[in-house]
Design a protein around this motif. Sequence first.
Motif, mmCIF file in Angstrom:
data_model
loop_
_atom_site.group_PDB
_atom_site.id
_atom_site.type_symbol
_atom_site.label_atom_id
_atom_site.label_comp_id
_atom_site.label_asym_id
_atom_site.label_seq_id
_atom_site.Cartn_x
_atom_site.Cartn_y
_atom_site.Cartn_z
ATOM 1 N N LYS B 119 -3.894 -101.417 -3.369
ATOM 2 C CA LYS B 119 -3.396 -100.847 -1.084
ATOM 3 C C LYS B 119 -2.397 -101.377 -1.020
ATOM 4 C CE LYS B 119 -8.137 -102.422 0.516
ATOM 5 N NZ LYS B 119 -8.706 -103.913 1.597
ATOM 6 N N THR B 120 -1.537 -102.113 -1.067
ATOM 7 C CA THR B 120 0.155 -102.727 -1.170
ATOM 8 C C THR B 120 0.788 -101.068 -0.841
ATOM 9 O OG1 THR B 120 -0.025 -105.202 -0.796
ATOM 10 C CG2 THR B 120 2.023 -104.030 -0.342
ATOM 11 N N THR B 121 0.691 -100.879 -2.099
ATOM 12 C CA THR B 121 1.314 -99.325 -3.040
ATOM 13 C C THR B 121 0.998 -98.310 -2.052
ATOM 14 O OG1 THR B 121 0.741 -100.640 -5.421
ATOM 15 C CG2 THR B 121 2.216 -98.481 -5.131
ATOM 16 N N ARG B 122 -0.412 -98.373 -2.030
ATOM 17 C CA ARG B 122 -1.080 -96.827 -1.272
ATOM 18 C C ARG B 122 -0.238 -96.897 0.532
ATOM 19 N NH1 ARG B 122 -5.275 -94.004 -2.403
ATOM 20 N NH2 ARG B 122 -5.844 -96.099 -3.948
ATOM 21 N N ARG B 123 -0.660 -98.121 0.458
ATOM 22 C CA ARG B 123 0.167 -98.683 2.183
ATOM 23 C C ARG B 123 1.496 -97.583 2.274
ATOM 24 N NH1 ARG B 123 -3.581 -102.092 3.588
ATOM 25 N NH2 ARG B 123 -2.244 -103.211 2.864
ATOM 26 N N ALA B 124 2.540 -98.278 0.902
ATOM 27 C CA ALA B 124 4.172 -98.864 0.850
ATOM 28 C C ALA B 124 4.029 -96.480 1.063
ATOM 29 C CB ALA B 124 4.543 -99.140 -0.088
ATOM 30 N N VAL B 125 3.058 -96.242 0.080
ATOM 31 C CA VAL B 125 3.622 -94.638 -0.430
ATOM 32 C C VAL B 125 2.984 -94.203 0.997
ATOM 33 C CG1 VAL B 125 2.824 -92.642 -1.707
ATOM 34 C CG2 VAL B 125 3.618 -94.932 -2.930
ATOM 35 N N GLU B 126 1.810 -93.690 1.209
ATOM 36 C CA GLU B 126 2.130 -93.332 2.941
ATOM 37 C C GLU B 126 3.265 -93.634 3.988
ATOM 38 O OE1 GLU B 126 -3.106 -93.677 2.657
ATOM 39 O OE2 GLU B 126 -2.385 -94.478 3.900
ATOM 40 N N ALA B 127 3.789 -94.825 4.282
ATOM 41 C CA ALA B 127 4.580 -94.567 4.897
ATOM 42 C C ALA B 127 5.822 -94.171 4.681
ATOM 43 C CB ALA B 127 4.735 -96.513 5.424
ATOM 44 N N ALA B 128 5.969 -94.461 3.443
ATOM 45 C CA ALA B 128 7.526 -93.174 3.034
ATOM 46 C C ALA B 128 6.766 -91.710 3.748
ATOM 47 C CB ALA B 128 7.710 -93.984 1.229
ATOM 48 N N VAL B 129 5.624 -91.414 3.303
ATOM 49 C CA VAL B 129 5.691 -90.014 3.381
ATOM 50 C C VAL B 129 5.916 -88.995 4.257
ATOM 51 C CG1 VAL B 129 3.991 -88.080 2.994
ATOM 52 C CG2 VAL B 129 3.933 -89.499 1.043
ATOM 53 N N ALA B 130 5.054 -90.420 5.141
ATOM 54 C CA ALA B 130 5.059 -90.486 7.199
ATOM 55 C C ALA B 130 6.388 -89.834 7.256
ATOM 56 C CB ALA B 130 4.036 -91.348 8.170
ATOM 57 N N SER B 131 7.240 -90.749 6.483
ATOM 58 C CA SER B 131 8.727 -91.164 7.480
ATOM 59 C C SER B 131 9.228 -89.165 7.170
ATOM 60 C CB SER B 131 9.284 -92.497 6.967
ATOM 61 O OG SER B 131 10.942 -92.258 6.985
ATOM 62 N N GLU B 132 9.089 -89.249 5.624
ATOM 63 C CA GLU B 132 10.247 -88.413 5.263
ATOM 64 C C GLU B 132 9.460 -86.965 6.212
ATOM 65 O OE1 GLU B 132 8.851 -87.616 1.234
ATOM 66 O OE2 GLU B 132 9.866 -89.867 0.212
ATOM 67 N N LEU B 133 8.457 -86.845 6.786
ATOM 68 C CA LEU B 133 7.357 -85.853 7.421
ATOM 69 C C LEU B 133 7.895 -85.835 8.868
ATOM 70 C CD1 LEU B 133 3.567 -85.238 6.311
ATOM 71 C CD2 LEU B 133 5.738 -83.533 6.193
ATOM 72 N N ARG B 134 8.567 -87.091 8.677
ATOM 73 C CA ARG B 134 8.676 -87.543 10.400
ATOM 74 C C ARG B 134 10.640 -86.883 10.988
ATOM 75 N NH1 ARG B 134 11.028 -91.135 12.785
ATOM 76 N NH2 ARG B 134 11.330 -91.789 14.213
ATOM 77 N N ARG B 135 10.741 -86.762 9.534
ATOM 78 C CA ARG B 135 12.133 -86.659 9.854
ATOM 79 C C ARG B 135 12.365 -85.120 9.795
ATOM 80 N NH1 ARG B 135 14.369 -90.904 7.394
ATOM 81 N NH2 ARG B 135 13.699 -90.808 5.251
ATOM 82 N N THR B 136 11.376 -84.042 9.326
ATOM 83 C CA THR B 136 11.060 -82.525 8.858
ATOM 84 C C THR B 136 10.377 -81.823 10.170
ATOM 85 O OG1 THR B 136 10.096 -83.193 7.524
ATOM 86 C CG2 THR B 136 12.081 -83.128 6.443
ATOM 87 N N THR B 137 10.029 -83.110 10.912
ATOM 88 C CA THR B 137 8.762 -82.459 11.723
ATOM 89 C C THR B 137 9.952 -82.101 13.236
ATOM 90 O OG1 THR B 137 7.260 -83.255 10.610
ATOM 91 C CG2 THR B 137 6.837 -82.032 12.888
ATOM 92 N N ARG B 138 9.218 -81.145 14.154
ATOM 93 C CA ARG B 138 10.105 -81.006 15.123
ATOM 94 C C ARG B 138 9.519 -81.824 16.174
ATOM 95 N NH1 ARG B 138 15.041 -80.766 16.188
ATOM 96 N NH2 ARG B 138 14.017 -79.170 18.356
ATOM 97 N N PRO B 139 9.699 -82.403 16.946
ATOM 98 C CA PRO B 139 8.653 -82.687 18.455
ATOM 99 C C PRO B 139 8.659 -81.630 19.311
ATOM 100 C CG PRO B 139 11.200 -83.803 18.891
ATOM 101 C CD PRO B 139 10.963 -83.134 17.400
#
Lengths: 280, 215
Positions: B119-139
Amino acid sequence: MSTLDSDPKGQRPAHVVPVSEKEFLGAEFLTWLYFHLEANGWGLPAASGYDADEPIRFALGKRVALRRLDQTGARVVLSGSELDGGGELLQAIQRGALIDEMALGVALGNRVYSATLGADGGLAGVNLPDLFTDPEESELDPEEPTEPPPARPQLEDVLELRGYAFADLEDVLDALFVGFLFRRLDANAADADASAMRRAVASGLGLSAAAGMAIGETAEEHFGRVQAEAAALLGGPNKGLDRTVSKLRESLDALGPGVSVSVSVGDSEPQTLKTNERGE
Amino acid sequence: MGFLRGSAGYLRFSVLGEPGAVAEGFGKITLDSATLEAVNLRRFFPIDPDGESLESVGWATFADPLDDDREVGLDDFVAGSLRVLSYREDKIALPRPLLKSLAKKRLADLEEQGEEITKTTRRAVEAAVASELRRTTRPKTRIVELVWDLDRGEVRAFGRGPMVLERLAAIFERTFGLRLEPATYARRAFEVQLGTRERSVLESLLPANVFGGAQ
């Protein structure tokens, strides 16, 4: 202020009335405004108490939305030109809907505004007059040499002029609302306005209240009833009467409101077939 | 399109309370600077690309709300009896289907490499992906022009949408210590100078029933 929407401590005194209970006033005002302007030929004189130096002219815009205030909240949006006096608008009102949004043009002398008034007090699509062109300059002879165009207005000038223009329009609408409110709070005036609205709807739908048409009755139902009542007066069907009523039906359509329907047989006194419940 | 040019749509708000609640004598230009401090304390700052926040709200200049580096100055704020500001909010909306798809792919890669997916790995991966997406998504940016007319005790907010206007009212209250209430016709009715009898009628007023269907 004794009227508050929120009462965080739950200590509202018993006599305090929440503003939210009176939100129906918005739709009632817009509906009243429509009939008020219609009755006044879409113009109000300067002498009628409005803070303006010149008569105010109004024109209904191309969009009116109506909504029922009951639980169904059914809403209908009408758009197009010449909505005023139109059957769809009046039929919706006759069925208990009130105006929820109304596009309106307002002319104060040469200052022409247009906006869509919402029952929530908001304004949409507000167009202000051209504030930066001197009308005298625009009438100059095109043959004459002209001076270079004026510099672009500064932000502060734009703020001041447009601020004045928004306030100009709001003052007219606010004065109309206050006029409505005082009439709404006066039982006699409110009854008179409601009665005038009923007459205007009946008249606008091509029905004559004076001819005894009941609210909600269709023209076909009405004349069928007139015919039956006349036949009862005469003691049975009568072809001559049928032809007369048929002609009367056509005449009433042409004459509009204020026509009373009477039938006389031989030398007897004319008998009114029907008057409406209010005797109008 | 709004206050400054073109066709405008706005809601009027009543300002409840006296402006002096924040700075005594508010409205005089000499004391507006004190109020400006309160405005700049809640100035808009863009979302930090390396942070975790997905939204940012605050005041910006009226004339140029997209200039992120500019503080609100006295000249930006004061125009005669008007006080003008822009309320700006930026929001990043991460596309959920894309987020899920990328996270699933990343987890599959890890599994292939022999890592145990907890579960911890899953959450960490989702957070990492969200962080990468966040950097490339325009507000997505929303701006509401706010014009406060001190003479009329009213604010015009050039923007629609109940949520954004609620947030605007909240930040206005925190900044100036004054409540904003929508100036609906109902509220205006209670603000009209009425006699005792008329006020009593108003308080007990029910919807009219002109055509029998409006109740």
